[in-house]
Scaffold this motif. Structure first.
Motif, PDB file in Angstrom:
ATOM      1  N   LEU A  18      49.028  49.326  72.947  1.00  6.70           N
ATOM      2  CA  LEU A  18      49.312  48.183  72.084  1.00  6.70           C
ATOM      3  C   LEU A  18      49.411  48.689  70.653  1.00  6.70           C
ATOM      4  N   VAL A  19      50.621  48.664  70.093  1.00  9.91           N
ATOM      5  CA  VAL A  19      50.894  49.314  68.809  1.00  9.91           C
ATOM      6  C   VAL A  19      51.317  48.297  67.759  1.00  9.91           C
ATOM      7  N   GLU A  20      50.629  48.313  66.618  1.00  9.63           N
ATOM      8  CA  GLU A  20      51.068  47.555  65.435  1.00  9.63           C
ATOM      9  C   GLU A  20      51.862  48.526  64.561  1.00  9.63           C
ATOM     10  N   TRP A  21      53.128  48.215  64.392  1.00 14.40           N
ATOM     11  CA  TRP A  21      54.041  49.154  63.747  1.00 14.40           C
ATOM     12  C   TRP A  21      54.057  48.977  62.234  1.00 14.40           C
TER      13      TRP A  21
ATOM     14  N   ALA B 215      52.471  44.918  68.853  1.00 12.02           N
ATOM     15  CA  ALA B 215      51.485  43.943  68.391  1.00 12.02           C
ATOM     16  C   ALA B 215      51.986  43.284  67.111  1.00 12.02           C
ATOM     17  N   PRO B 216      51.755  41.982  66.928  1.00  9.19           N
ATOM     18  CA  PRO B 216      52.162  41.318  65.683  1.00  9.19           C
ATOM     19  C   PRO B 216      51.381  41.864  64.489  1.00  9.19           C
ATOM     20  N   HIS B 217      51.982  41.775  63.326  1.00 11.31           N
ATOM     21  CA  HIS B 217      51.351  42.293  62.115  1.00 11.31           C
ATOM     22  C   HIS B 217      50.024  41.568  61.859  1.00 11.31           C
ATOM     23  N   GLY B 218      48.996  42.350  61.568  1.00  7.13           N
ATOM     24  CA  GLY B 218      47.696  41.768  61.240  1.00  7.13           C
ATOM     25  C   GLY B 218      46.793  41.531  62.439  1.00  7.13           C
ATOM     26  N   LEU B 219      47.273  41.837  63.647  1.00  6.87           N
ATOM     27  CA  LEU B 219      46.466  41.575  64.842  1.00  6.87           C
ATOM     28  C   LEU B 219      45.139  42.328  64.810  1.00  6.87           C
ATOM     29  N   TYR B 220      45.190  43.597  64.453  1.00  2.62           N
ATOM     30  CA  TYR B 220      43.964  44.398  64.484  1.00  2.62           C
ATOM     31  C   TYR B 220      42.970  43.965  63.414  1.00  2.62           C
ATOM     32  N   ASP B 221      43.485  43.599  62.231  1.00  2.00           N
ATOM     33  CA  ASP B 221      42.584  43.079  61.192  1.00  2.00           C
ATOM     34  C   ASP B 221      41.893  41.804  61.676  1.00  2.00           C
ATOM     35  N   ARG B 222      42.648  40.961  62.344  1.00  2.00           N
ATOM     36  CA  ARG B 222      42.092  39.716  62.861  1.00  2.00           C
ATOM     37  C   ARG B 222      41.024  39.997  63.915  1.00  2.00           C
ATOM     38  N   TRP B 223      41.312  40.949  64.823  1.00  2.63           N
ATOM     39  CA  TRP B 223      40.343  41.292  65.868  1.00  2.63           C
ATOM     40  C   TRP B 223      39.076  41.891  65.281  1.00  2.63           C
ATOM     41  N   LEU B 224      39.248  42.792  64.314  1.00  5.27           N
ATOM     42  CA  LEU B 224      38.089  43.424  63.691  1.00  5.27           C
ATOM     43  C   LEU B 224      37.195  42.387  63.019  1.00  5.27           C
ATOM     44  N   LYS B 225      37.828  41.422  62.374  1.00  6.63           N
ATOM     45  CA  LYS B 225      37.049  40.388  61.683  1.00  6.63           C
ATOM     46  C   LYS B 225      36.335  39.492  62.689  1.00  6.63           C
ATOM     47  N   GLU B 226      37.044  39.070  63.725  1.00  6.05           N
ATOM     48  CA  GLU B 226      36.455  38.158  64.708  1.00  6.05           C
ATOM     49  C   GLU B 226      35.382  38.843  65.552  1.00  6.05           C
ATOM     50  N   ALA B 227      35.563  40.155  65.779  1.00 10.18           N
ATOM     51  CA  ALA B 227      34.601  40.886  66.602  1.00 10.18           C
ATOM     52  C   ALA B 227      33.414  41.396  65.803  1.00 10.18           C
ATOM     53  N   GLY B 228      33.446  41.155  64.484  1.00 16.32           N
ATOM     54  CA  GLY B 228      32.350  41.624  63.649  1.00 16.32           C
ATOM     55  C   GLY B 228      32.343  43.123  63.481  1.00 16.32           C
ATOM     56  N   ASN B 229      33.538  43.733  63.507  1.00 14.76           N
ATOM     57  CA  ASN B 229      33.623  45.182  63.461  1.00 14.76           C
ATOM     58  C   ASN B 229      33.891  45.740  62.075  1.00 14.76           C
ATOM     59  N   HIS B 230      33.766  44.901  61.019  1.00 14.20           N
ATOM     60  CA  HIS B 230      33.867  45.435  59.668  1.00 14.20           C
ATOM     61  C   HIS B 230      32.639  46.270  59.396  1.00 14.20           C
ATOM     62  N   LYS B 231      32.828  47.501  59.011  1.00 13.11           N
ATOM     63  CA  LYS B 231      31.718  48.412  58.804  1.00 13.11           C
ATOM     64  C   LYS B 231      31.304  48.434  57.339  1.00 13.11           C
ATOM     65  N   LEU B 232      30.124  49.009  57.077  1.00  9.46           N
ATOM     66  CA  LEU B 232      29.633  49.149  55.711  1.00  9.46           C
ATOM     67  C   LEU B 232      30.631  49.970  54.902  1.00  9.46           C
TER      68      LEU B 232
END
Length: 508
Positions: free
Chosen positions: A422-425, A468-485
């Motif tokens: 799954l690739v966001e180009w 993958a649509p633009h911004g999909l991974y940012d959305r997943w990271l935010k929803e999954a709580g995967n933003h790191k310090l």
């Protein structure tokens, strides 16, 4: 009707299995004896002299001295020494000359790593580990008639990717070496014959395996689940039946390992006689035979502690990465395995992680690799392979990427298993299928195990690339709580299951 030799051999195997009953109290002493034996045999090697094995042996606490004086190493630190061994030098990492090497993918420094398979490791570890598997099975199943028929051992081949040949030196899959050097007596109770078992081209090998086994009385099978499933399906089709138990009515056990069995369990249950069939997991890597399942009710495996391997464990979580002894591991925690063994691997970081299912005696489940990977079909695809192949594919097609992840898609509805990417180009390729073909080509260049599984698309189909649509991974990271310090965000490049990929696809 064939003669059942099981009652004759079972008592000896059961006695072999029963030696493990004392391991809940004797594990520490057993491991100390194993290390002493390894140090004594390795003392006059170049490595043994470098780190003073004889001096270590004179210490009152030689286990402590060994762990303090000998460094932890990965394969890349040993690669120059292994290459010297391959070219015929003796007494480098282990005593004598080694002529057999198990080829395996997974390092960042080259397409393959080459693990010495010494005579001592064959006799003292690999073959004895196989005997332990049979021993625990016969102990668990008093009604077994395993030796009334034949075993079907599915192995690999010798496919040297060194780039050069050395007379008398064999490089290939570990299973090829095990089959080539197996006792002639074992050949009387197994199929296929050695010549067929070692054929390198699966397009030639598969029909030969089908022909060899389709009319044999098979009671037990051993191999990697994904490979064997392909063979079984071809035999079922060849015989025109619904289940492999229609071909092999006396089949009673599958000794499996190499990859997770869970994605394949239901299909094997469907194809076999559920009232008779048993499944026993083993942990037999290129580096050694480490563990075997000894309880049908639990998928965990008993760590084999008296077969020429000294173990240490590095905690995966927490701030203290000090290697632990066998007696120090804690139930439920995950550790990276470190081994010292009779193939000349001294305090070697295996790259595998295990979860401690039971602390006394130690029982484990395989947790995965220390880095992200896909090994659903025996392809051992590592993150480094993926990153380099993706970069090369982008360069060749004029594309660029923002993010990607990949996971296995298991066989279903008549289609073979494959990898889904799954690739966001940043810049899309003109054709996703063309990009997938280039990516596949680059992966095959980088990884010999992936290349073998992709050969003729017998075991693994062409990868599938999904945009993958633009911004999909940012959305997943935010929803999954995967933003790191510090704003760091990490998308796992490879996963051996579909949890992450299916979640991402559900967001589209």
């Amino acid at each position: 009707m064939s003669i059942d030799f099981t009652p004759l051999v079972r008592p000896g195997f059961v006695r072999l299995a029963r030696r493990t009953d004392s391991w809940d109290t004797e594990s520490v002493n057993i491991q100390k004896k194993v290390l002493r034996s390894l140090l004594e045999r390795g003392a006059d090697t170049e490595y043994g002299k470098l780190y003073g094995f004889r001096s270590i042996l004179r210490e009152r606490d030689y286990v402590k001295a060994y762990r303090e004086r000998v460094p932890l190493v990965g394969y890349e630190e040993l690669r120059p020494l292994v290459m010297r061994m391959i070219k015929g030098e003796r007494d480098v990492l282990w005593r004598g000359v080694c002529v057999d090497y198990a080829q395996s993918s997974g390092t960042s420094g080259g397409k393959s790593k080459f693990i010495p398979v010494t005579g001592d490791s064959l006799r003292g570890n690999h073959y004895r580990g196989a005997a332990d598997s049979v021993a625990h099975y016969l102990r668990l199943n008093p009604r077994s008639r395993m030796f009334a028929g034949k075993g079907f051992i599915l192995g690999g081949s010798f496919s040297n990717t060194l780039g050069f040949e050395v007379p008398g030196v064999h490089v290939g899959d570990l299973s090829a070496t095990l089959i080539r050097k197996i006792s002639p007596l074992a050949n009387l109770v197994r199929v296929p014959d050695k010549k067929t078992a070692l054929l390198p081209d699966w397009e030639e090998k598969l029909p030969a395996l089908v022909k060899a086994a389709a009319y044999s009385d098979i009671t037990n099978i051993s191999g990697v689940p994904s490979w064997f499933l392909t063979v079984i399906r071809n035999i079922v089709e060849y015989r025109g039946v619904e289940k492999i138990s229609d071909v092999w009515p006396n089949l009673e056990v599958f000794f499996h390992g190499g990859i997770s069995f869970e994605p394949y369990r239901d299909e094997y249950r469907r194809l076999t006689d559920s009232g008779k069939m048993h499944f026993l997991e083993t942990y037999n890597a290129s580096e050694g035979f480490f563990a075997v399942q000894n309880d049908f009710g639990s998928h965990s495996m008993l760590l084999i502690i008296d077969r020429d391997v000294f173990y240490e464990f590095i905690p995966v979580e927490g701030g203290d990465s000090r290697p632990r002894m066998l007696s120090e591991v804690k139930e439920g925690e995950v550790y990276e395995m470190v081994i010292s063994s009779s193939n000349g691997l001294w305090r070697y970081r295996l790259g595998d992680t295990v979860r401690i299912a039971q602390a006394t005696p130690v029982k484990i489940t395989i947790a995965g690799r220390t880095k992200s990977f896909i090994n659903a079909f025996g392809e051992e695809l590592m993150e480094d392979n993926a990153e380099r192949a993706m970069a090369a594919a982008c360069d060749r097609t004029g594309a660029s990427i923002v993010n990607y992840t990949a996971a296995p898609q298991f066989a279903s509805k008549g289609r073979k298993g494959r990898h889904q990417w799954l690739v966001e180009w940043g810049k899309s390729p003109s054709d996703n299928r063309e990009f997938a073909a280039v990516l596949d080509e680059e992966l095959r260049k980088l990884n010999s195990d992936y290349d073998a599984k992709r050969s003729h698309s017998i075991f693994l189909d062409m990868p599938e690339v999904i945009s993958a649509p633009h911004g999909l991974y940012d959305r997943w990271l935010k929803e999954a709580g995967n933003h790191k310090l510090g704003g760091q965000r990490k998308v796992p490049r490879l996963s051996n299951d579909r949890n992450i990929l299916d979640k991402l696809l559900s967001l589209i």
